[in-house]
Design a protein around this motif. Structure first.
Motif, mmCIF file in Angstrom:
data_model
loop_
_atom_site.group_PDB
_atom_site.id
_atom_site.type_symbol
_atom_site.label_atom_id
_atom_site.label_comp_id
_atom_site.label_asym_id
_atom_site.label_seq_id
_atom_site.Cartn_x
_atom_site.Cartn_y
_atom_site.Cartn_z
ATOM 1 N N THR A 103 -15.128 1.944 -8.013
ATOM 2 C CA THR A 103 -16.035 2.720 -6.998
ATOM 3 C C THR A 103 -15.275 3.827 -6.354
ATOM 4 O OG1 THR A 103 -16.397 0.503 -6.604
ATOM 5 C CG2 THR A 103 -17.299 2.065 -4.815
ATOM 6 N N VAL A 118 -21.759 -5.099 -0.531
ATOM 7 C CA VAL A 118 -23.180 -5.049 -0.105
ATOM 8 C C VAL A 118 -24.251 -5.657 -1.023
ATOM 9 C CG1 VAL A 118 -25.204 -3.674 0.773
ATOM 10 C CG2 VAL A 118 -22.579 -3.182 1.735
ATOM 11 N N LEU A 146 -15.180 -5.114 -0.145
ATOM 12 C CA LEU A 146 -16.042 -4.354 0.430
ATOM 13 C C LEU A 146 -17.346 -4.687 -0.615
ATOM 14 C CD1 LEU A 146 -17.731 -2.248 2.313
ATOM 15 C CD2 LEU A 146 -16.893 -0.551 0.711
ATOM 16 N N GLY A 167 -22.888 0.064 3.561
ATOM 17 C CA GLY A 167 -21.329 0.281 3.037
ATOM 18 C C GLY A 167 -20.679 1.187 3.956
ATOM 19 N N LYS A 227 -27.542 1.235 -0.741
ATOM 20 C CA LYS A 227 -28.276 2.659 -0.458
ATOM 21 C C LYS A 227 -28.797 2.878 0.935
ATOM 22 C CE LYS A 227 -28.404 4.137 -5.185
ATOM 23 N NZ LYS A 227 -29.016 5.523 -5.634
ATOM 24 N N GLY A 277 -26.797 3.083 3.762
ATOM 25 C CA GLY A 277 -25.949 3.188 4.684
ATOM 26 C C GLY A 277 -24.950 1.867 5.171
HETATM 27 C C1 LIG Z 1 -19.872 0.366 -2.766
HETATM 28 C C2 LIG Z 1 -20.954 -0.436 -1.985
HETATM 29 C C3 LIG Z 1 -19.980 -1.158 -1.024
HETATM 30 C C4 LIG Z 1 -21.725 0.513 -1.398
HETATM 31 O O1 LIG Z 1 -22.637 0.099 -0.385
HETATM 32 P P1 LIG Z 1 -24.192 0.854 0.129
HETATM 33 O O2 LIG Z 1 -24.698 -0.020 1.266
HETATM 34 O O3 LIG Z 1 -24.729 1.129 -0.844
HETATM 35 O O4 LIG Z 1 -23.206 2.140 0.561
HETATM 36 P P2 LIG Z 1 -24.219 3.332 1.350
HETATM 37 O O5 LIG Z 1 -25.458 3.269 1.526
HETATM 38 O O6 LIG Z 1 -23.330 3.520 2.500
HETATM 39 O O7 LIG Z 1 -23.894 4.350 0.007
HETATM 40 C C5 LIG Z 1 -24.568 4.565 -0.878
HETATM 41 C C6 LIG Z 1 -24.165 5.588 -1.779
HETATM 42 O O8 LIG Z 1 -23.178 5.572 -2.477
HETATM 43 C C7 LIG Z 1 -23.540 5.647 -3.907
HETATM 44 N N1 LIG Z 1 -22.727 4.756 -4.773
HETATM 45 C C8 LIG Z 1 -22.957 3.035 -4.981
HETATM 46 N N2 LIG Z 1 -21.810 2.775 -5.568
HETATM 47 C C9 LIG Z 1 -20.857 3.853 -6.094
HETATM 48 C C10 LIG Z 1 -19.975 3.964 -6.946
HETATM 49 N N3 LIG Z 1 -19.585 2.883 -7.670
HETATM 50 N N4 LIG Z 1 -19.411 5.072 -7.074
HETATM 51 C C11 LIG Z 1 -19.737 6.358 -6.480
HETATM 52 N N5 LIG Z 1 -20.937 6.446 -5.430
HETATM 53 C C12 LIG Z 1 -21.453 5.058 -5.428
HETATM 54 C C13 LIG Z 1 -24.621 5.739 -3.931
HETATM 55 O O9 LIG Z 1 -25.415 6.117 -5.100
HETATM 56 C C14 LIG Z 1 -25.409 5.959 -2.616
HETATM 57 O O10 LIG Z 1 -25.476 7.382 -2.853
HETATM 58 P P3 LIG Z 1 -27.021 8.359 -2.954
HETATM 59 O O11 LIG Z 1 -27.814 7.653 -2.163
HETATM 60 O O12 LIG Z 1 -26.355 9.583 -2.799
HETATM 61 O O13 LIG Z 1 -27.255 7.794 -4.445
HETATM 62 C C15 LIG Z 1 -22.055 -1.263 -2.865
HETATM 63 O O14 LIG Z 1 -22.366 -0.372 -3.855
HETATM 64 C C16 LIG Z 1 -21.319 -2.182 -3.444
HETATM 65 O O15 LIG Z 1 -21.343 -3.506 -2.938
HETATM 66 N N6 LIG Z 1 -20.803 -2.174 -4.760
HETATM 67 C C17 LIG Z 1 -20.066 -3.225 -5.475
HETATM 68 C C18 LIG Z 1 -18.856 -3.488 -4.818
HETATM 69 C C19 LIG Z 1 -17.680 -2.519 -4.788
HETATM 70 O O16 LIG Z 1 -17.462 -1.788 -5.684
HETATM 71 N N7 LIG Z 1 -17.004 -2.601 -3.811
HETATM 72 C C20 LIG Z 1 -15.567 -1.569 -3.575
HETATM 73 C C21 LIG Z 1 -14.635 -2.347 -4.256
HETATM 74 S S1 LIG Z 1 -13.170 -1.780 -3.489
#
Ligand SMILES: CC(C)(COP(=O)(O)OP(=O)(O)OC[C@H]1O[C@@H](n2cnc3c(N)ncnc32)[C@H](O)[C@@H]1OP(=O)(O)O)[C@@H](O)C(=O)NCCC(=O)NCCS
Length: 445
Positions: A407, A371, A369, A381, A377, A379
């Motif tokens: 995560t 983004v 997963l 993810g 941030k 939505g």
């Molecule tokens: C995790 C991930 C997919 C989320 O994508 P996204 O499009 O930002 O997701 P959403 O917009 O639905 O959610 C965003 C929220 O998640 C939070 N968030 C992002 N990474 C986080 C983490 N590692 N732990 C906790 N919360 C996290 C953000 O702070 C945000 O919350 P907020 O707006 O209240 O601050 C993205 O951060 C990413 O690609 N991360 C790196 C890869 C990863 O960790 N993948 C999962 C491995 S199994």
């Protein structure tokens, strides 16, 4: 003292490199594409021609095939005023009498010379250094008179009848920038005054261009309440126009964009010339700065195919590098592509996730997963997660698990609960990487 350079400090350098890397996917996507850029005469009158030419020379250097169409409205106006002749308009169109036609010809000649000069400049330490660009004009546009409307004879005001696409294509193939203006010639050998928007839209349609871009005095499409639309589908724009919801200046430009889209141009944009670099910002940033009309919605969440492997690899590479995700070689992704879901915007993959099914245990594994950091941030993810959950349910799976090192909280906030390696399907337990020591999280579907 010399002024600070944008790459003097470490954070500035990192940002600069980040920007350049962000642009790379667009560079790949645009190479060999055909863009028709229409610039209003007002842009030239405002002294912004050189800046536009710099930006166009950059696009040319990136391998984009360019047609530049210029307008001349304020220049014709100024000539008429200087000669003490009154401008006459009806239905937003100039009524071109003999005096106005003479002014239009003069204005077009002068603008053309200025454009040719601007493309020829090549001083070192300017954006035009080493540019060596050839701009070529010609009799590409056949016109016909507008005729008499509501009892008013528009005289030498015309509309585009035909475009010599073959001639333009040959010049583009030879590496030239093609230049056209708001004059066309009829089968009877007369010149007709046209609008820049008509010429640009018709050339774009005749070429089957990838983009039509109008650079004008508006900052995009707004409705009467003042809301700005960065993206519109043809259907959406047509409905807004029909309902009289589009603000007046945009309502003038929008039909040209729509016509181009209906005739096969993939994207049609309108941008403000008042913003320096608007063309680059519109083309190379996710949100753009003006408005873009597309035949279909740009954003899609869909199941992946083999053509997406490159985009997925690019997205995952930095996360594999820093250890957030486990490494997946290209062959593995190719083999498992059917399990991937991708988020795409304007042809670029900016999010992905994979589902691996463990049917004996009626469990699914969510993996890979990711983004694009520039689009987090918002939505994305969450939407990927929801789609993966739906796909898992469709396959009759009852629980979804994920292994994560960094995560966990993101998943816990979305209904996952902490579990043990023992809770995983048996075969998956054997593949568990004890060195990585990922946390196991499970969600009931
Ligand atoms: C995790 C991930 C997919 C989320 O994508 P996204 O499009 O930002 O997701 P959403 O917009 O639905 O959610 C965003 C929220 O998640 C939070 N968030 C992002 N990474 C986080 C983490 N590692 N732990 C906790 N919360 C996290 C953000 O702070 C945000 O919350 P907020 O707006 O209240 O601050 C993205 O951060 C990413 O690609 N991360 C790196 C890869 C990863 O960790 N993948 C999962 C491995 S199994």
């Amino acid at each position: 003292m010399t002024p600070a350079h944008p790459t003097d400090s470490a954070p500035d350098r990192a940002r600069f490199v980040g920007w350049l890397r962000e642009v790379a996917p667009y560079v790949h996507a645009f190479r060999g594409r055909t863009f028709v850029v229409g610039c209003a005469g007002e842009l030239i009158a405002a002294g912004r021609l050189d800046a536009l030419v710099h930006d166009l020379s950059l696009l040319h250097a990136l391998g984009i095939r360019l047609v530049l169409v210029h307008g001349s409205r304020p220049q014709v106006q100024a000539q008429l005023a200087a000669k003490g002749v009154e401008s006459r308009y009806s239905r937003g169109l100039r009524i071109t009498d003999a005096a106005a036609l003479a002014c239009a010809k003069e204005a077009m000649g002068a603008i053309r010379l200025d454009i040719e000069a601007a493309f020829t400049q090549g001083l070192p330490s300017t954006p035009m250094a080493h540019a060596r660009i050839r701009v070529v004009g010609g009799n590409f546009v056949v016109a016909r008179p507008v005729g008499i409307l509501d009892g008013i004879d528009f005289e030498h005001t015309g509309v585009v009848r035909k475009v010599d696409a073959e001639a333009i294509r040959a010049l583009l193939d030879a590496g030239h920038i093609v230049l056209a203006g708001p004059l066309g010639y009829s089968a009877t050998g007369e010149a007709f005054n046209l609008t820049m928007e008509d010429v640009a839209a018709q050339i774009a349609a005749a070429l089957g261009a990838d983009k039509l871009v109008l650079i004008t005095d508006i900052d995009g499409v707004r409705d009467r309440a003042g809301t700005h639309y960065a993206e519109l589908t043809v259907a959406q724009a047509e409905n807004m126009l029909a309902a009289g919801e589009v603000e007046a200046d945009a309502a003038y430009n929008l039909p040209y964009l729509l016509r181009a889209c209906r005739q096969g141009v993939a994207r049609a944009h309108v941008l403000p010339y008042a913003l320096d670099g608007a063309l680059l910002l519109e083309l190379f940033t996710h949100g753009g700065v003006g408005s873009m009309v597309t035949a279909e919605a740009l954003e899609t969440l869909r199941e992946a195919g083999v053509d997406d492997v490159g985009g997925i690899l690019k997205l995952l590479a930095p996360l594999e590098e820093d250890g957030t995700l486990v490494r997946r070689p290209r062959e593995l992704i190719e083999r498992e592509i059917a399990g991937f879901t991708v988020l795409e915007h304007d042809g670029l993959i900016y999010g992905c996730a994979a589902l691996y099914a463990w049917p004996e245990a009626t469990m699914g594994e969510l993996a890979a997963l990711a983004v694009d950091p520039a689009r987090q941030k918002d939505g994305a993810g969450e939407r990927l997660l929801k789609r993966i959950e739906a796909r898992a349910r469709e396959q009759g799976l009852r629980r979804l698990f994920v292994l994560t090192t960094r995560t966990a909280h993101w998943f816990i906030e979305r209904g996952f609960v902490a579990a043990d390696v023992d809770d995983l399907p048996l075969q998956r337990q054997q593949l568990y990487n004890w060195q990585r020591r990922s946390q196991v999280l499970i969600k009931d579907l």
